[in-house]
Design a protein around this motif. Structure first.
Motif, PDB file in Angstrom:
ATOM      1  N   GLU A  21      36.094  -2.686  29.699  1.00 44.47           N
ATOM      2  CA  GLU A  21      36.078  -3.389  28.557  1.00 44.47           C
ATOM      3  C   GLU A  21      37.223  -4.752  28.521  1.00 44.47           C
ATOM      4  O   GLU A  21      36.920  -5.826  27.970  1.00 44.47           O
ATOM      5  N   GLU A  22      38.186  -4.401  29.344  1.00 47.00           N
ATOM      6  CA  GLU A  22      39.117  -5.594  29.255  1.00 47.00           C
ATOM      7  C   GLU A  22      38.965  -6.758  30.152  1.00 47.00           C
ATOM      8  O   GLU A  22      38.940  -7.906  29.846  1.00 47.00           O
ATOM      9  N   GLN A  23      37.698  -6.773  31.038  1.00 41.64           N
ATOM     10  CA  GLN A  23      37.183  -7.727  31.800  1.00 41.64           C
ATOM     11  C   GLN A  23      35.964  -8.207  30.992  1.00 41.64           C
ATOM     12  O   GLN A  23      35.445  -8.982  31.710  1.00 41.64           O
ATOM     13  N   ASP A  24      35.659  -7.599  29.987  1.00 41.22           N
ATOM     14  CA  ASP A  24      34.782  -8.432  28.991  1.00 41.22           C
ATOM     15  C   ASP A  24      33.225  -7.956  29.521  1.00 41.22           C
ATOM     16  O   ASP A  24      32.422  -8.630  29.332  1.00 41.22           O
ATOM     17  N   LEU A  25      33.079  -6.759  30.346  1.00 39.05           N
ATOM     18  CA  LEU A  25      31.999  -6.320  30.676  1.00 39.05           C
ATOM     19  C   LEU A  25      31.253  -5.219  30.008  1.00 39.05           C
ATOM     20  O   LEU A  25      29.937  -5.308  29.859  1.00 39.05           O
ATOM     21  N   LEU A  26      32.066  -4.587  29.223  1.00 39.54           N
ATOM     22  CA  LEU A  26      31.565  -3.584  27.997  1.00 39.54           C
ATOM     23  C   LEU A  26      32.189  -3.867  26.833  1.00 39.54           C
ATOM     24  O   LEU A  26      33.284  -4.546  26.604  1.00 39.54           O
ATOM     25  N   HIS A  27      31.426  -3.809  25.964  1.00 45.17           N
ATOM     26  CA  HIS A  27      31.572  -4.124  24.470  1.00 45.17           C
ATOM     27  C   HIS A  27      31.179  -2.811  23.453  1.00 45.17           C
ATOM     28  O   HIS A  27      30.325  -3.230  22.673  1.00 45.17           O
ATOM     29  N   PRO A  28      32.246  -1.957  23.573  1.00 43.26           N
ATOM     30  CA  PRO A  28      32.105  -1.016  22.553  1.00 43.26           C
ATOM     31  C   PRO A  28      32.402  -1.266  21.055  1.00 43.26           C
ATOM     32  O   PRO A  28      33.102  -2.198  20.841  1.00 43.26           O
ATOM     33  N   ASP A  29      31.901  -0.586  20.084  1.00 45.69           N
ATOM     34  CA  ASP A  29      32.302  -0.742  18.857  1.00 45.69           C
ATOM     35  C   ASP A  29      33.460   0.016  18.634  1.00 45.69           C
ATOM     36  O   ASP A  29      33.837   1.042  19.352  1.00 45.69           O
ATOM     37  N   ARG A  30      34.149  -0.032  17.285  1.00 48.01           N
ATOM     38  CA  ARG A  30      35.488   0.698  17.316  1.00 48.01           C
ATOM     39  C   ARG A  30      35.132   1.178  15.858  1.00 48.01           C
ATOM     40  O   ARG A  30      34.833   0.697  14.814  1.00 48.01           O
ATOM     41  N   GLY A  31      35.393   2.566  15.730  1.00 49.43           N
ATOM     42  CA  GLY A  31      35.399   3.214  14.544  1.00 49.43           C
ATOM     43  C   GLY A  31      36.642   3.110  13.796  1.00 49.43           C
ATOM     44  O   GLY A  31      37.629   2.361  14.134  1.00 49.43           O
ATOM     45  N   ALA A  32      36.561   3.498  12.308  1.00 48.36           N
ATOM     46  CA  ALA A  32      37.854   3.176  11.691  1.00 48.36           C
ATOM     47  C   ALA A  32      39.086   3.962  11.971  1.00 48.36           C
ATOM     48  O   ALA A  32      40.010   3.455  11.886  1.00 48.36           O
ATOM     49  N   ASN A  33      38.728   4.898  13.055  1.00 51.48           N
ATOM     50  CA  ASN A  33      39.888   5.691  13.651  1.00 51.48           C
ATOM     51  C   ASN A  33      40.316   5.133  14.843  1.00 51.48           C
ATOM     52  O   ASN A  33      41.400   5.723  15.394  1.00 51.48           O
ATOM     53  N   GLY A  34      39.579   3.988  15.314  1.00 52.87           N
ATOM     54  CA  GLY A  34      40.116   3.344  16.317  1.00 52.87           C
ATOM     55  C   GLY A  34      39.210   3.683  17.716  1.00 52.87           C
ATOM     56  O   GLY A  34      39.494   3.084  18.723  1.00 52.87           O
ATOM     57  N   TYR A  35      38.710   4.877  17.597  1.00 55.95           N
ATOM     58  CA  TYR A  35      37.967   5.231  18.999  1.00 55.95           C
ATOM     59  C   TYR A  35      36.733   4.337  19.278  1.00 55.95           C
ATOM     60  O   TYR A  35      36.381   3.995  18.245  1.00 55.95           O
ATOM     61  N   ARG A  36      36.629   4.222  20.374  1.00 55.01           N
ATOM     62  CA  ARG A  36      35.533   3.317  21.134  1.00 55.01           C
ATOM     63  C   ARG A  36      34.263   4.237  20.644  1.00 55.01           C
ATOM     64  O   ARG A  36      34.134   5.505  20.954  1.00 55.01           O
ATOM     65  N   SER A  37      33.222   3.557  20.427  1.00 52.05           N
ATOM     66  CA  SER A  37      31.703   3.998  20.407  1.00 52.05           C
ATOM     67  C   SER A  37      30.754   3.189  21.034  1.00 52.05           C
ATOM     68  O   SER A  37      30.637   1.814  20.956  1.00 52.05           O
ATOM     69  N   TYR A  38      30.083   3.869  22.097  1.00 52.33           N
ATOM     70  CA  TYR A  38      29.456   3.208  23.121  1.00 52.33           C
ATOM     71  C   TYR A  38      27.820   3.414  22.598  1.00 52.33           C
ATOM     72  O   TYR A  38      27.437   4.580  22.460  1.00 52.33           O
ATOM     73  N   PRO A  39      27.065   2.450  22.776  1.00 54.32           N
ATOM     74  CA  PRO A  39      25.540   2.553  22.408  1.00 54.32           C
ATOM     75  C   PRO A  39      24.825   3.499  23.724  1.00 54.32           C
ATOM     76  O   PRO A  39      25.420   3.351  24.906  1.00 54.32           O
ATOM     77  N   GLU A  40      23.758   3.826  23.529  1.00 54.23           N
ATOM     78  CA  GLU A  40      23.054   4.498  24.808  1.00 54.23           C
ATOM     79  C   GLU A  40      22.940   3.611  25.954  1.00 54.23           C
ATOM     80  O   GLU A  40      22.970   3.927  26.867  1.00 54.23           O
ATOM     81  N   ALA A  41      22.621   2.316  25.708  1.00 53.46           N
ATOM     82  CA  ALA A  41      22.339   1.230  26.738  1.00 53.46           C
ATOM     83  C   ALA A  41      23.554   1.177  27.828  1.00 53.46           C
ATOM     84  O   ALA A  41      23.450   0.460  28.610  1.00 53.46           O
ATOM     85  N   ALA A  42      24.792   1.455  27.189  1.00 54.66           N
ATOM     86  CA  ALA A  42      26.004   1.521  27.935  1.00 54.66           C
ATOM     87  C   ALA A  42      25.916   2.085  29.158  1.00 54.66           C
ATOM     88  O   ALA A  42      26.565   1.952  30.220  1.00 54.66           O
ATOM     89  N   VAL A  43      25.012   3.391  29.158  1.00 51.61           N
ATOM     90  CA  VAL A  43      25.005   4.178  30.523  1.00 51.61           C
ATOM     91  C   VAL A  43      24.769   3.145  31.622  1.00 51.61           C
ATOM     92  O   VAL A  43      24.976   3.001  32.596  1.00 51.61           O
ATOM     93  N   ARG A  44      23.385   2.518  31.250  1.00 51.26           N
ATOM     94  CA  ARG A  44      22.548   1.670  32.038  1.00 51.26           C
ATOM     95  C   ARG A  44      23.615   0.478  32.594  1.00 51.26           C
ATOM     96  O   ARG A  44      23.881   0.114  33.560  1.00 51.26           O
ATOM     97  N   ASP A  45      24.411   0.037  31.461  1.00 51.48           N
ATOM     98  CA  ASP A  45      25.389  -1.178  31.790  1.00 51.48           C
ATOM     99  C   ASP A  45      26.396  -0.736  32.922  1.00 51.48           C
ATOM    100  O   ASP A  45      26.462  -1.618  33.852  1.00 51.48           O
ATOM    101  N   VAL A  46      26.948   0.375  32.619  1.00 52.19           N
ATOM    102  CA  VAL A  46      28.021   0.961  33.653  1.00 52.19           C
ATOM    103  C   VAL A  46      27.249   1.024  35.144  1.00 52.19           C
ATOM    104  O   VAL A  46      27.845   0.499  36.018  1.00 52.19           O
ATOM    105  N   GLN A  47      26.162   1.580  35.003  1.00 51.05           N
ATOM    106  CA  GLN A  47      25.556   1.699  36.291  1.00 51.05           C
ATOM    107  C   GLN A  47      25.280   0.437  37.025  1.00 51.05           C
ATOM    108  O   GLN A  47      25.493   0.271  38.376  1.00 51.05           O
TER     109      GLN A  47
END
Length: 133
Positions: A21-47
């Motif tokens: 995420e710091e390297q601008d490779l992943l882009h999670p959403d942030r909930g109101a509580n500040g927690y990261r939320s990743y879409p299903e496509a993030a699994v493929r992206d990380v792989q």
């Protein structure tokens, strides 16, 4: 999904996911509580990120081509989006890969020659044919 879920599904530690995420490779959403939320496509992206890193690409190179990956074996990069800088990065990486291949081939040939010389009856029948051009 939360970062822990993504970590479990990909086998990549949460620390590395934060680094991506710091390297601008992943882009999670942030909930109101500040927690990261990743879409299903993030699994493929990380792989894909892991595969590209394992092949020796830098995070800078990955950042340049990741938006154009449509699967683990296909890169769709429209010519108008290939900048001279990105092209130079990729060409340099290709040169480094070829240098490693050449070095490995020389080492393979030297080890094969050594084994052929020291084995009893070390004739040509004991040698494995060299692969490649």
């Amino acid at each position: 999904m939360k970062i822990g879920d993504l970590s479990r599904r990909t086998g990549v530690p949460t620390r590395l996911l934060r680094y991506y995420e710091e390297q601008d490779l992943l882009h999670p959403d942030r909930g109101a509580n500040g927690y990261r939320s990743y879409p299903e496509a993030a699994v493929r992206d990380v792989q894909q990120i892991r595969g590209l890193l394992d092949s020796g690409l830098t995070t800078e190179m990955i950042r340049a081509i990741l938006p154009y990956l449509s699967g683990p074996e296909e890169i769709v990069l429209p010519a108008e989006h290939l900048t001279p800088r990105t092209a130079a990065l990729l060409e340099g990486h290709i040169d480094r890969i070829q240098a490693r291949i050449d070095c490995l081939a020389r080492n393979r040939d030297r080890l094969s020659a050594y084994l052929a010389a020291v084995r009893p009856g070390g004739g040509a029948a004991d040698r494995r044919p060299a692969a490649g051009p």
